[in-house]
Design a protein around this motif. Structure first.
Motif, mmCIF file in Angstrom:
data_model
loop_
_atom_site.group_PDB
_atom_site.id
_atom_site.type_symbol
_atom_site.label_atom_id
_atom_site.label_comp_id
_atom_site.label_asym_id
_atom_site.label_seq_id
_atom_site.Cartn_x
_atom_site.Cartn_y
_atom_site.Cartn_z
ATOM 1 N N ASN A 178 0.848 -1.191 0.000
ATOM 2 C CA ASN A 178 0.000 0.000 0.000
ATOM 3 C C ASN A 178 0.884 1.241 0.000
ATOM 4 N N ASN A 179 0.288 2.381 -0.340
ATOM 5 C CA ASN A 179 0.968 3.683 -0.238
ATOM 6 C C ASN A 179 2.302 3.754 -0.972
ATOM 7 N N GLN A 180 2.431 3.047 -2.079
ATOM 8 C CA GLN A 180 3.660 3.135 -2.854
ATOM 9 C C GLN A 180 3.586 4.356 -3.773
ATOM 10 N N ASN A 191 5.211 5.106 -6.547
ATOM 11 C CA ASN A 191 5.370 4.869 -7.979
ATOM 12 C C ASN A 191 5.619 3.384 -8.220
ATOM 13 N N LEU A 224 6.833 0.212 -5.806
ATOM 14 C CA LEU A 224 5.969 -0.964 -5.708
ATOM 15 C C LEU A 224 6.757 -2.222 -6.050
ATOM 16 N N LEU A 262 0.062 2.834 -12.419
ATOM 17 C CA LEU A 262 0.066 2.559 -10.974
ATOM 18 C C LEU A 262 -1.338 2.260 -10.470
ATOM 19 N N GLY A 263 -2.347 2.833 -11.130
ATOM 20 C CA GLY A 263 -3.729 2.629 -10.698
ATOM 21 C C GLY A 263 -4.238 1.221 -10.895
ATOM 22 N N TYR A 310 -2.842 -1.344 -9.690
ATOM 23 C CA TYR A 310 -2.436 -2.131 -8.521
ATOM 24 C C TYR A 310 -3.222 -1.653 -7.292
ATOM 25 N N PRO A 338 -4.174 -1.550 -3.654
ATOM 26 C CA PRO A 338 -3.477 -1.922 -2.417
ATOM 27 C C PRO A 338 -4.320 -2.846 -1.545
ATOM 28 N N TYR A 380 -7.661 -5.957 -10.408
ATOM 29 C CA TYR A 380 -8.168 -4.623 -10.758
ATOM 30 C C TYR A 380 -9.557 -4.739 -11.383
ATOM 31 N N SER A 387 -5.863 9.411 -5.817
ATOM 32 C CA SER A 387 -4.468 9.571 -5.389
ATOM 33 C C SER A 387 -4.248 10.957 -4.790
ATOM 34 N N MET A 406 -0.076 5.973 -4.874
ATOM 35 C CA MET A 406 -1.046 4.882 -4.785
ATOM 36 C C MET A 406 -2.092 5.211 -3.725
#
Length: 347
Positions: A113-115, A117, A121, A157-158, A160, A162, A184, A211, A290
Motif C-alpha cells: 500500500n501507499n507506494q 510509484n 511498488l 500505478l492505478g 495495482y 493496495p 483490478y 491519489s 497509490m
C-alpha cells in the motif's frame, strides 16, 4: 541333516540381513531428522534450483544430511526439484520432509500500500516473492501490455489495488502483473462503475483523483468531504489547485531530488508541468501516488456539500478546515501558515 543346517543358516543370515535393512530403512525414512527448536522452518527453492541449492538450505535444519541424501536419491527427488516455499515441521522424518518439499508449495500473503510509484511498488513486491524488482519494473511498464489494457505509464500505478493477496513465492514478474490486472477488474464491480459514471469520471479518472485525495488526507472519515470539494471544482471548471500535485511536479525535477517539501510556496506554482493543477485545469495525466481503497471509495461516494476550499487545521493536525468562500478559506490558510512559521517550517 547337514543340508537342513545349511538351510537354517541361510535363513538366519537372511533374517539378519533383512533386520539390518529394515533398521537402515527405519533410520533413513522414519526417524525424526530435524535439528531446530522452533515448531517449523521454511525453505525457499528458486526456479531452476539444483539439489545442491536445496541441500544447502536443509543442511542446518537436519541432524543427518547424508541419510536425507540417500532417501532423496532413492525417491528421485534429486532430479525432480520443485520451486516454491516449503515447510519443514519439527519432528519430521526424511520421508515426510521429501514429500513436503516436493508437493506442498505453501502460498504467502503478499501485501502493499501507499507506494509512490511503480519502482517503489516493484521493490516492495520483490521483497515478498521470487521476482526481482528490475524485472517487475520492466513488465509493469511494458508498452504493449499497457496499450492492450488501456493504460498509460502515467495511469499504470492505478492498476495495482493496495491490499493483501495470496501468491506462491515463486511467482514470476509477468504472473504477478497479470494477476493484478485480474484483481483490478474484479475490484471494479458494476456498482463501482455505475458510481464513476454518475460523477462523470472514468475508472482511470477516479484513480487519479483518489491519489490526490489520499495525499491530502489519510483520515478515511474526511476523505469523502475532500473528494466532494474537488468534484465541486471540476463541476464548475475551477482548477483543482491541489498542493500534492505541485509536490509531485517538483519531485520530477533534479532540483528537488532527495528533498522533502514540507511547505508549498509560490515558487512551486510556477513549475510548468501537466501535474501543476494551479497552472492547468482538470485532472493531471495520472496518479501522483497509490491511493488506499478508502480514498477510491471516497471519490465514488463523495460527500454532497457546497465547500470549494479546505486548509490544514493547525489545531487538529492531519485534519482540515473547510470553507465555502474564498475569504473564509484565506483566513483558515493564514492560521495554518502561522503555525508552520512558528514551527520553523519554511520550505
Amino acid at each position: 541333516m547337514y543340508f537342513k543346517k545349511i538351510l537354517v543358516a541361510i535363513a538366519l543370515i537372511g533374517l539378519i540381513i533383512a533386520g539390518l535393512f529394515a533398521n537402515y530403512i527405519y533410520g533413513v525414512m522414519l526417524v525424526d531428522n530435524t535439528a531446530f527448536n522452533n515448531e517449523q522452518a521454511y525453505i525457499y527453492v528458486p526456479t531452476n534450483a539444483t539439489y545442491a541449492d536445496v541441500r544447502e538450505q536443509l543442511k542446518p535444519l537436519l541432524k543427518d544430511i547424508e541419510k536425507f541424501d540417500a532417501l532423496a536419491k532413492q525417491k528421485k527427488y534429486i532430479s525432480n526439484i520443485k520451486a516454491g516455499r516449503f515447510i519443514v515441521k519439527k519432528g519430521m522424518n526424511n520421508n515426510d520432509i521429501i514429500n513436503s518439499i516436493r508437493s506442498n508449495n505453501i502460498p504467502i500473503k503478499l501485501a502493499f500500500n501507499n507506494q509512490p510509484n511503480l519502482t517503489a511498488l516493484a521493490g516492495r513486491v520483490s521483497m515478498q516473492i521470487e521476482a526481482d524488482s528490475l524485472t517487475l519494473v520492466d513488465v509493469m511498464n511494458d508498452e504493449a501490455f499497457l496499450e492492450k489494457n488501456s493504460f498509460t505509464k502515467a495511469t499504470a500505478l492505478g492498476m495495482y489495488i493496495p491490499n493483501s493477496y495470496e501468491f506462491f513465492w515463486n511467482t514470476s514478474a509477468i504472473e504477478f502483473r497479470d494477476r493484478m490486472l485480474k484483481e483490478y477488474n474484479r475490484f471494479w464491480t458494476d456498482s463501482r462503475k455505475a458510481k464513476a459514471k454518475a460523477i462523470g469520471l472514468t475508472q482511470k479518472d477516479v484513480m487519479t483523483l483518489a491519489s490526490i485525495v489520499h495525499e491530502e488526507s489519510k483520515q478515511a472519515e474526511e476523505q469523502p468531504r475532500i473528494a466532494g470539494v474537488y468534484l465541486n471544482r471540476l463541476r464548475i471548471g475551477m482548477p483543482l489547485q491541489a498542493d500534492p500535485t505541485l509536490k509531485f511536479a517538483a519531485y520530477q525535477l533534479p532540483k528537488y531530488k532527495n528533498t522533502v517539501i514540507k511547505r508549498v510556496l509560490n515558487i512551486h506554482k510556477d513549475i510548468n508541468s501537466p501535474y501543476n493543477t494551479y497552472m492547468y485545469g482538470g485532472l493531471p495525466p495520472g496518479l501522483i501516488a497509490m491511493p488506499d481503497i478508502s480514498a477510491i471509495d471516497a471519490v465514488l461516494n463523495p460527500e454532497a456539500h457546497k465547500y470549494l476550499y479546505f486548509a490544514a487545521d493547525a489545531k487538529r493536525l492531519g485534519y482540515h478546515n473547510f470553507a465555502k468562500t474564498l475569504s473564509q478559506h484565506n483566513a483558515n490558510a493564514r492560521d495554518y501558515q502561522r503555525y508552520l512559521s512558528s514551527q520553523g517550517i519554511n520550505k
